[in-house]
Design an enzyme around this catalytic site. Structure first.
Site, PDB file in Angstrom:
ATOM      1  N   ASP A  50      -5.133  -1.820   4.136  1.00  0.00           N
ATOM      2  CA  ASP A  50      -4.144  -1.502   3.101  1.00  0.00           C
ATOM      3  C   ASP A  50      -3.428  -2.789   2.725  1.00  0.00           C
ATOM      4  O   ASP A  50      -3.196  -3.657   3.581  1.00  0.00           O
ATOM      5  CB  ASP A  50      -3.132  -0.469   3.611  1.00  0.00           C
ATOM      6  N   ASP A  72      -7.323   4.586  -1.801  1.00  0.00           N
ATOM      7  CA  ASP A  72      -6.221   5.559  -1.778  1.00  0.00           C
ATOM      8  C   ASP A  72      -5.768   5.889  -3.193  1.00  0.00           C
ATOM      9  O   ASP A  72      -5.455   7.053  -3.498  1.00  0.00           O
ATOM     10  CB  ASP A  72      -5.034   5.013  -0.987  1.00  0.00           C
TER      11      ASP A  72
END
Length: 156
Positions: A115, A133
């Protein structure tokens, strides 16, 4: 519609991993926080949990349980995609599949999801996330729109 969804999924996986590679090897070498705006930073975060870091304290060997569940969900979505008869529905399912596969690959290769997009406002922080995501989130939003306002069925 199946081909459309598969192409979208493949594009999401390719873009997700190209961007993750650039973040890991170019932008965040060495790892640091890059302040882009007063409310957005680039970071390098290894998410061992599920969405938004939930269950991030799971032992390393639990990742295979998460991978297995994600694979089952992806297979169900592929089955659903085979029956999709509207472009918006195929697009939405393709986005979710692509995001899921992108994150599955991370878990298998690295044991965690990469991330790097980090938004915050004052003392309020949103968990870091990535392209996969984002695709999942957009895909789910499109699924909701499609269910509320179904368009005409495509003649393929």
């Amino acid at each position: 519609m199946f081909g459309r969804g598969v192409m979208i999924a493949a594009s999401v996986v390719a873009l997700d991993h190209l961007v993750k590679w650039a973040i890991r090897t170019i932008v965040m070498d060495p790892p640091r926080v890059i302040h882009v705006t007063p409310f957005f930073d680039l970071v390098l975060n290894w998410n061992r949990g599920i969405s938004f870091g939930l269950f991030g304290d799971l032992a390393f060997d639990k990742r295979w349980m998460i991978v297995a569940v994600a694979i089952v969900v992806t297979l169900v979505l592929l089955w659903w995609l085979r029956t999709a008869d509207r472009p918006l529905l195929a697009t939405a399912i393709g986005l979710v599949i692509g995001g899921a596969v992108g994150n599955i690959i991370d878990r298998v290769w690295f044991g965690a999801v990469v991330d790097f997009l980090y938004f915050h406002l004052g003392d309020h922080y949103f968990p870091a996330f990535n392209v996969a995501d984002s695709a999942i989130t957009i895909g789910v939003a499109l699924l909701l729109i499609d269910s509320l306002f179904p368009g005409p069925v495509s003649r393929k």
